[in-house]
Design a protein around this motif. Structure first.
Motif, PDB file in Angstrom:
ATOM      1  N   UNK A 104       0.882  -1.255  -0.048  1.00 48.42           N
ATOM      2  CA  UNK A 104       0.142  -0.026  -0.095  1.00 48.42           C
ATOM      3  C   UNK A 104       0.915   1.242   0.200  1.00 48.42           C
ATOM      4  N   UNK A 105       1.996   1.122  -0.412  1.00 50.51           N
ATOM      5  CA  UNK A 105       3.000   2.120  -0.552  1.00 50.51           C
ATOM      6  C   UNK A 105       2.434   3.502  -1.282  1.00 50.51           C
ATOM      7  N   UNK A 106       2.328   4.517  -0.656  1.00 54.02           N
ATOM      8  CA  UNK A 106       1.971   5.841  -1.313  1.00 54.02           C
ATOM      9  C   UNK A 106       0.294   5.965  -1.219  1.00 54.02           C
ATOM     10  N   UNK A 107      -0.501   4.844  -0.568  1.00 57.41           N
ATOM     11  CA  UNK A 107      -1.826   5.070  -0.447  1.00 57.41           C
ATOM     12  C   UNK A 107      -2.113   5.694   0.819  1.00 57.41           C
ATOM     13  N   UNK A 108      -2.977   6.493   0.864  1.00 55.47           N
ATOM     14  CA  UNK A 108      -3.488   7.020   2.382  1.00 55.47           C
ATOM     15  C   UNK A 108      -4.565   5.810   3.029  1.00 55.47           C
ATOM     16  N   UNK A 109      -4.160   5.535   4.236  1.00 58.79           N
ATOM     17  CA  UNK A 109      -4.864   4.462   4.827  1.00 58.79           C
ATOM     18  C   UNK A 109      -5.771   5.262   5.978  1.00 58.79           C
ATOM     19  N   UNK A 110      -6.861   5.479   5.204  1.00 60.32           N
ATOM     20  CA  UNK A 110      -7.693   6.453   5.829  1.00 60.32           C
ATOM     21  C   UNK A 110      -8.449   6.145   7.202  1.00 60.32           C
ATOM     22  N   UNK A 111      -8.519   4.744   7.278  1.00 51.72           N
ATOM     23  CA  UNK A 111      -9.099   4.074   8.511  1.00 51.72           C
ATOM     24  C   UNK A 111      -8.207   4.252   9.840  1.00 51.72           C
ATOM     25  N   UNK A 112      -6.853   4.483   9.521  1.00 52.16           N
ATOM     26  CA  UNK A 112      -5.958   4.580  10.509  1.00 52.16           C
ATOM     27  C   UNK A 112      -6.103   5.955  11.136  1.00 52.16           C
ATOM     28  N   UNK A 113      -6.364   7.059  10.345  1.00 49.49           N
ATOM     29  CA  UNK A 113      -6.511   8.459  10.807  1.00 49.49           C
ATOM     30  C   UNK A 113      -7.939   8.420  11.527  1.00 49.49           C
ATOM     31  N   UNK A 114      -8.961   7.678  11.183  1.00 46.62           N
ATOM     32  CA  UNK A 114     -10.064   7.717  11.726  1.00 46.62           C
ATOM     33  C   UNK A 114     -10.331   6.872  13.015  1.00 46.62           C
ATOM     34  N   UNK A 115      -9.493   5.916  13.172  1.00 45.77           N
ATOM     35  CA  UNK A 115      -9.162   5.023  14.604  1.00 45.77           C
ATOM     36  C   UNK A 115      -8.480   5.975  15.357  1.00 45.77           C
ATOM     37  N   UNK A 116      -7.484   6.721  14.859  1.00 49.08           N
ATOM     38  CA  UNK A 116      -6.683   7.879  15.921  1.00 49.08           C
ATOM     39  C   UNK A 116      -7.858   8.770  16.474  1.00 49.08           C
ATOM     40  N   UNK A 117      -8.482   9.445  15.475  1.00 44.39           N
ATOM     41  CA  UNK A 117      -9.511  10.446  15.896  1.00 44.39           C
ATOM     42  C   UNK A 117     -10.572   9.819  16.825  1.00 44.39           C
ATOM     43  N   UNK A 118     -10.771   8.616  16.640  1.00 46.71           N
ATOM     44  CA  UNK A 118     -12.031   7.857  17.817  1.00 46.71           C
ATOM     45  C   UNK A 118     -11.214   7.820  18.864  1.00 46.71           C
ATOM     46  N   UNK A 119     -10.130   7.267  18.935  1.00 44.40           N
ATOM     47  CA  UNK A 119      -9.328   7.270  20.381  1.00 44.40           C
ATOM     48  C   UNK A 119      -9.265   8.699  20.904  1.00 44.40           C
ATOM     49  N   UNK A 120      -8.907   9.355  20.341  1.00 48.34           N
ATOM     50  CA  UNK A 120      -8.732  10.935  20.938  1.00 48.34           C
ATOM     51  C   UNK A 120      -9.859  11.469  21.435  1.00 48.34           C
ATOM     52  N   UNK A 121     -11.167  11.164  20.647  1.00 50.12           N
ATOM     53  CA  UNK A 121     -12.464  11.668  21.431  1.00 50.12           C
ATOM     54  C   UNK A 121     -12.622  11.060  22.798  1.00 50.12           C
ATOM     55  N   UNK A 122     -12.323   9.593  22.620  1.00 45.58           N
ATOM     56  CA  UNK A 122     -12.491   8.869  23.681  1.00 45.58           C
ATOM     57  C   UNK A 122     -11.707   9.073  24.962  1.00 45.58           C
ATOM     58  N   UNK A 123     -10.543   9.558  24.438  1.00 48.49           N
ATOM     59  CA  UNK A 123      -9.803  10.302  25.536  1.00 48.49           C
ATOM     60  C   UNK A 123     -10.121  11.606  26.311  1.00 48.49           C
ATOM     61  N   UNK A 124     -10.560  12.534  25.266  1.00 51.61           N
ATOM     62  CA  UNK A 124     -11.247  13.627  25.736  1.00 51.61           C
ATOM     63  C   UNK A 124     -12.445  13.693  26.764  1.00 51.61           C
ATOM     64  N   UNK A 125     -13.082  12.694  26.381  1.00 53.75           N
ATOM     65  CA  UNK A 125     -14.552  12.513  27.082  1.00 53.75           C
ATOM     66  C   UNK A 125     -13.919  11.891  28.551  1.00 53.75           C
ATOM     67  N   UNK A 126     -12.835  10.973  28.575  1.00 57.73           N
ATOM     68  CA  UNK A 126     -12.356  10.359  29.745  1.00 57.73           C
ATOM     69  C   UNK A 126     -11.841  11.564  30.785  1.00 57.73           C
ATOM     70  N   UNK A 127     -10.960  12.499  30.306  1.00 47.76           N
ATOM     71  CA  UNK A 127     -10.487  13.560  30.986  1.00 47.76           C
ATOM     72  C   UNK A 127     -11.482  14.294  31.317  1.00 47.76           C
TER      73      UNK A 127
END
Length: 256
Positions: A1-24
């Motif tokens: 997958x060289x050169x292709x954006x792996x969109x779901x990884x960004x989405x998972x990172x964003x989802x984890x960040x939201x979870x962290x904000x809610x936790x804090x």
């Protein structure tokens, strides 16, 4: 997958960040405003908190393979960790952060630059499983034990627990305190599990198809994770303070 954006990884990172904000946000409600939520300190709250940590660390290890400049990324994230430590030591000494998650992630990124020539000779499945086992065997070294709380294998020598270097490595003295503490041991093993997981799944067509899934709001958050992490706590505190002021004005005298 060289050169292709792996969109779901960004989405998972964003989802984890939201979870962290809610936790804090929940943590601040309980610690600062005295809201009573008993389950937060029990198993459900522990699972929530650990799911955030594990997700960030495994994702970071996985995505190290996609980084074009891991040295630059490691230095930037480490600088973010130093900034968080400096701010909390100056303005919030009772909740000061020393060797927090950003310091760990930045250190792990830089360390893997040095380790990569060695890691390339380790079969991916063996590397993944081996580091997963090492993570559980070293899970409670911060508390002075090998193993985990439910499966302890023995005590770590007490002579290991002294000084800043030992604390950074994972062996803090008894008087050490940090509101957010992630040492190299055991968390580097989890990071390396994510690193080896990349080679296991990257060529699988099912994985490549999965990475094309897009959730654009989460992607936007995930791509700005460091900036949002640095800003989220003061924003959350300001939001809670504003809410509390409005609540007091509207419901004063009603016992709410």
């Amino acid at each position: 997958m060289e050169g292709k954006r792996q969109y779901l990884l960004d989405g998972l990172r964003g989802l984890t960040l939201i979870s962290m904000i809610l936790y804090h946000g929940m943590f601040d409600l309980l610690e600062i405003y005295g809201v009573h939520v008993s389950w937060f300190w029990r198993l459900p709250g522990i699972i929530w908190q650990q799911s955030i940590c594990w997700s960030f660390i495994i994702l970071s290890g996985f995505c190290w393979n996609l980084s074009r400049n891991p040295v630059k990324n490691g230095l930037v994230v480490s600088a973010g960790g130093l900034l968080v430590s400096a701010v909390t030591w100056i303005f919030m000494p009772e909740e000061r952060i020393t060797f927090g998650i950003l310091t760990f992630l930045g250190s792990a990124m830089l360390l893997l630059v040095l380790l990569k020539p060695l890691l390339e000779h380790i079969p991916s499945v063996l590397g993944f499983l081996g580091n997963a086992v090492l993570f559980f065997l070293a899970r409670d070294v911060n508390a002075g034990y090998w193993g985990t709380e439910a499966f302890r294998l023995g005590e770590v020598p007490k002579s290991w627990y002294q000084g800043w270097i030992s604390t950074f490595l994972g062996f803090p003295p008894e008087d050490f305190f940090s509101g957010d503490y992630f040492s190299l041991v055991p968390w580097l093993f989890l990071y390396l599990s994510g690193y080896f997981l990349y080679d296991i799944v990257i060529e699988k067509k099912s994985f490549q198809k999965l990475m094309e899934v897009r959730i654009k709001p989460l992607e936007w958050i995930g791509r700005r994770s460091l900036l949002i992490y640095l800003l989220h706590q003061p924003v959350v505190l300001l939001g809670l303070e504003a809410f509390w002021c409005v609540k007091d004005m509207l419901f004063k005298g009603y016992g709410i």
